[in-house]
Design a protein around this motif. Structure first.
Motif, PDB file in Angstrom:
ATOM      1  N   VAL A 186       2.461   9.720   4.544  1.00 19.21           N
ATOM      2  CA  VAL A 186       1.729  10.785   3.846  1.00 19.21           C
ATOM      3  C   VAL A 186       1.410  10.315   2.429  1.00 19.21           C
ATOM      4  CG1 VAL A 186       2.819  12.683   5.109  1.00 19.21           C
ATOM      5  CG2 VAL A 186       3.820  11.898   2.961  1.00 19.21           C
ATOM      6  N   THR A 187       0.437  10.958   1.821  1.00 20.97           N
ATOM      7  CA  THR A 187       0.153  10.704   0.407  1.00 20.97           C
ATOM      8  C   THR A 187       0.549  11.932  -0.389  1.00 20.97           C
ATOM      9  OG1 THR A 187      -1.669   9.229   0.964  1.00 20.97           O
ATOM     10  CG2 THR A 187      -1.635  10.115  -1.272  1.00 20.97           C
ATOM     11  N   VAL A 188       1.440  11.730  -1.352  1.00 16.74           N
ATOM     12  CA  VAL A 188       1.921  12.829  -2.194  1.00 16.74           C
ATOM     13  C   VAL A 188       1.647  12.444  -3.644  1.00 16.74           C
ATOM     14  CG1 VAL A 188       3.948  14.162  -2.903  1.00 16.74           C
ATOM     15  CG2 VAL A 188       3.744  13.388  -0.531  1.00 16.74           C
ATOM     16  N   ASN A 189       0.850  13.263  -4.331  1.00 20.07           N
ATOM     17  CA  ASN A 189       0.522  12.981  -5.741  1.00 20.07           C
ATOM     18  C   ASN A 189       0.066  11.531  -5.939  1.00 20.07           C
ATOM     19  OD1 ASN A 189       1.304  15.579  -6.395  1.00 20.07           O
ATOM     20  ND2 ASN A 189       3.414  14.943  -6.841  1.00 20.07           N
ATOM     21  N   ASP A 190      -0.876  11.097  -5.150  1.00 22.65           N
ATOM     22  CA  ASP A 190      -1.436   9.741  -5.233  1.00 22.65           C
ATOM     23  C   ASP A 190      -0.442   8.641  -4.868  1.00 22.65           C
ATOM     24  OD1 ASP A 190      -3.886  10.707  -6.045  1.00 22.65           O
ATOM     25  OD2 ASP A 190      -3.347  10.628  -8.178  1.00 22.65           O
ATOM     26  N   THR A 191       0.708   9.001  -4.355  1.00 29.25           N
ATOM     27  CA  THR A 191       1.690   7.996  -3.923  1.00 29.25           C
ATOM     28  C   THR A 191       1.747   7.989  -2.406  1.00 29.25           C
ATOM     29  OG1 THR A 191       3.005   8.372  -5.911  1.00 29.25           O
ATOM     30  CG2 THR A 191       4.118   7.283  -4.073  1.00 29.25           C
ATOM     31  N   ARG A 192       1.474   6.829  -1.827  1.00 25.61           N
ATOM     32  CA  ARG A 192       1.506   6.706  -0.374  1.00 25.61           C
ATOM     33  C   ARG A 192       2.937   6.420   0.052  1.00 25.61           C
ATOM     34  NH1 ARG A 192      -0.897   8.543   3.985  1.00 25.61           N
ATOM     35  NH2 ARG A 192      -0.529   7.207   5.777  1.00 25.61           N
ATOM     36  N   LEU A 193       3.518   7.317   0.846  1.00 27.72           N
ATOM     37  CA  LEU A 193       4.892   7.167   1.309  1.00 27.72           C
ATOM     38  C   LEU A 193       4.880   6.905   2.809  1.00 27.72           C
ATOM     39  CD1 LEU A 193       6.461  10.231  -0.555  1.00 27.72           C
ATOM     40  CD2 LEU A 193       6.588   7.833  -1.234  1.00 27.72           C
ATOM     41  N   LYS A 237       0.821  -1.216   0.000  1.00 24.23           N
ATOM     42  CA  LYS A 237       0.000   0.000   0.000  1.00 24.23           C
ATOM     43  C   LYS A 237       0.853   1.263   0.000  1.00 24.23           C
ATOM     44  CE  LYS A 237      -4.257  -1.681   2.123  1.00 24.23           C
ATOM     45  NZ  LYS A 237      -4.080  -2.998   1.585  1.00 24.23           N
ATOM     46  N   SER A 238       2.109   1.135   0.380  1.00 24.53           N
ATOM     47  CA  SER A 238       2.949   2.346   0.456  1.00 24.53           C
ATOM     48  C   SER A 238       4.373   2.026   0.040  1.00 24.53           C
ATOM     49  CB  SER A 238       2.921   2.916   1.880  1.00 24.53           C
ATOM     50  OG  SER A 238       3.450   1.969   2.774  1.00 24.53           O
ATOM     51  N   LEU A 239       5.116   3.109  -0.143  1.00 24.37           N
ATOM     52  CA  LEU A 239       6.511   3.004  -0.575  1.00 24.37           C
ATOM     53  C   LEU A 239       7.382   3.659   0.499  1.00 24.37           C
ATOM     54  CD1 LEU A 239       8.306   2.225  -3.029  1.00 24.37           C
ATOM     55  CD2 LEU A 239       7.911   4.526  -3.924  1.00 24.37           C
ATOM     56  N   SER A 240       8.385   2.921   0.974  1.00 27.09           N
ATOM     57  CA  SER A 240       9.293   3.494   1.981  1.00 27.09           C
ATOM     58  C   SER A 240      10.593   3.893   1.285  1.00 27.09           C
ATOM     59  CB  SER A 240       9.588   2.464   3.070  1.00 27.09           C
ATOM     60  OG  SER A 240      10.393   1.436   2.537  1.00 27.09           O
ATOM     61  N   PRO A 241      11.391   4.745   1.911  1.00 28.52           N
ATOM     62  CA  PRO A 241      12.663   5.131   1.298  1.00 28.52           C
ATOM     63  C   PRO A 241      13.543   3.923   0.968  1.00 28.52           C
ATOM     64  CG  PRO A 241      12.150   6.651   3.065  1.00 28.52           C
ATOM     65  CD  PRO A 241      11.112   5.555   3.128  1.00 28.52           C
ATOM     66  N   SER A 242      13.583   2.925   1.853  1.00 26.10           N
ATOM     67  CA  SER A 242      14.467   1.785   1.561  1.00 26.10           C
ATOM     68  C   SER A 242      13.915   0.933   0.422  1.00 26.10           C
ATOM     69  CB  SER A 242      14.704   0.941   2.804  1.00 26.10           C
ATOM     70  OG  SER A 242      13.478   0.510   3.327  1.00 26.10           O
ATOM     71  N   ARG A 243      12.583   0.797   0.338  1.00 24.62           N
ATOM     72  CA  ARG A 243      12.005   0.026  -0.762  1.00 24.62           C
ATOM     73  C   ARG A 243      12.147   0.789  -2.083  1.00 24.62           C
ATOM     74  NH1 ARG A 243      12.528  -4.810   1.312  1.00 24.62           N
ATOM     75  NH2 ARG A 243      10.836  -5.470   2.655  1.00 24.62           N
ATOM     76  N   LEU A 244      12.051   2.101  -2.006  1.00 23.70           N
ATOM     77  CA  LEU A 244      12.300   2.903  -3.217  1.00 23.70           C
ATOM     78  C   LEU A 244      13.740   2.688  -3.686  1.00 23.70           C
ATOM     79  CD1 LEU A 244      11.608   5.087  -5.310  1.00 23.70           C
ATOM     80  CD2 LEU A 244      12.209   6.811  -3.597  1.00 23.70           C
ATOM     81  N   ALA A 245      14.667   2.655  -2.725  1.00 29.65           N
ATOM     82  CA  ALA A 245      16.075   2.424  -3.095  1.00 29.65           C
ATOM     83  C   ALA A 245      16.240   1.045  -3.718  1.00 29.65           C
ATOM     84  CB  ALA A 245      16.966   2.563  -1.856  1.00 29.65           C
ATOM     85  N   ASP A 246      15.546   0.036  -3.185  1.00 33.50           N
ATOM     86  CA  ASP A 246      15.562  -1.306  -3.796  1.00 33.50           C
ATOM     87  C   ASP A 246      15.128  -1.219  -5.251  1.00 33.50           C
ATOM     88  OD1 ASP A 246      16.311  -2.783  -1.622  1.00 33.50           O
ATOM     89  OD2 ASP A 246      14.314  -3.556  -1.162  1.00 33.50           O
ATOM     90  N   PHE A 247      13.991  -0.553  -5.457  1.00 32.45           N
ATOM     91  CA  PHE A 247      13.417  -0.486  -6.799  1.00 32.45           C
ATOM     92  C   PHE A 247      14.359   0.244  -7.758  1.00 32.45           C
ATOM     93  CE2 PHE A 247      10.865   1.654 -10.066  1.00 32.45           C
ATOM     94  CZ  PHE A 247      10.248   0.553 -10.639  1.00 32.45           C
ATOM     95  N   GLN A 248      14.932   1.336  -7.261  1.00 30.93           N
ATOM     96  CA  GLN A 248      15.813   2.114  -8.149  1.00 30.93           C
ATOM     97  C   GLN A 248      17.094   1.339  -8.467  1.00 30.93           C
ATOM     98  OE1 GLN A 248      15.785   5.618  -5.663  1.00 30.93           O
ATOM     99  NE2 GLN A 248      14.466   6.725  -7.089  1.00 30.93           N
TER     100      GLN A 248
END
Ligand code: SF4
Length: 263
Positions: free
Chosen positions: A129-136, A9-20
């Motif tokens: 928070v939700t920013v531009n439809d992205t749950r962080l 349901k959301s994206l965390s900084p570490s999961r974003l780093a995984d994806f990138q």
């Protein structure tokens, strides 16, 4: 192939780093939730975070080095659970090594700053928070208030120091935390401090609105791609020396024919 597991349901900084680093890593870690065995480095990181989290839960005038050392013994039971012990094949010698290194880190930390003089706004802060439809969503190690009344993001690092030119990833996670603070608390932190506690050194960077906007855009774009790859049923593998070196999924990738550059 459609995934049987739901999209997080959301994206965390570490999961974003995984994806990138590699979308396939995100697939294995966040969609399929394949367990990633603890390593000595990850266990030590959690061990040290536990000690410093508890230090900052004390009233400021009690944050002495002696009180800090008192949290080392409880960390053994709390952090080194049965699963972690099994992953590490933890024996007496390894435990002694970890305890010794933790006490050295405590010494190094107290040479960097006096925690009794820190105005802490909170530790292990859970911000969503939700920013531009992205749950962080992220958990912030520590949020301080400096002498000028500004918020400062503090992140403990137990790994190697970054090189002198700090690549853009050095502050990436913390800059996303700055976005979380801005959106959730209505106040933009002025600075990020990364405390490399194993080395007794810190690196700092000011936070700007331009950087926060760039991190916001990157997270939003990544989330759109994640949704698309999820619908496609496939997250591409992007093997490279950097991304594969410490990845827990090397064996799975090799079995699937991905040319992983490490044995
Ligand atoms: S081993 Fe390399 S290619 Fe495979 S998931 Fe990890 S980073 Fe990606």
């Amino acid at each position: 192939m459609a995934f049987s597991q739901p999209l997080p349901k959301s994206l965390s900084p570490s999961r974003l780093a995984d994806f990138q680093a590699c979308p396939r890593r995100y697939q294995h870690a966040s969609i399929e939730r394949i367990p990633q065995p603890a390593t000595y480095a990850t266990a030590k990181g959690r061990f040290v975070h536990y000690v410093f989290e508890n230090l900052f839960l004390l009233p400021a005038d009690e944050r002495t080095i002696e009180r800090t050392r008192e949290f080392v013994a409880p960390a053994i039971d709390t952090v080194l659970d049965e699963q972690v012990r099994s992953d590490l094949s933890l024996d007496e010698a390894m435990l002694e090594k970890m305890l010794g290194e933790t006490h050295e880190i405590i010494d190094a930390y107290f040479a960097m700053e006096d925690p009794r003089a820190i105005a802490s706004e909170g530790v292990e802060l859970r911000l969503g928070v939700t920013v531009n439809d992205t749950r962080l969503f992220g958990i912030l190690d520590r949020l301080d208030r400096d002498a000028d009344g500004n918020l400062v993001i503090v992140d403990y690092k137990t790994g190697a120091l970054p090189n002198r030119n700090f690549d853009s990833q050095t502050f990436a996670n913390a800059e996303l935390y700055a976005l979380l603070c801005q959106a959730k608390l209505g106040e933009t932190p002025s600075k990020i401090r990364l405390l490399y506690v194993s080395h007794g050194e810190s690196v700092e960077r000011n936070v700007t609105d331009v950087v926060i906007q760039a991190r916001s855009n990157a997270a939003t774009n990544a989330w759109k791609k994640i949704q698309r790859f999820y619908d496609d049923g496939d997250f591409p593998a992007t093997p490279s020396t950097n991304s594969c070196r410490f990845c827990a999924f090397k064996d799975i990738c090799r079995k699937n024919g991905v040319p992983v550059p490490f044995r």
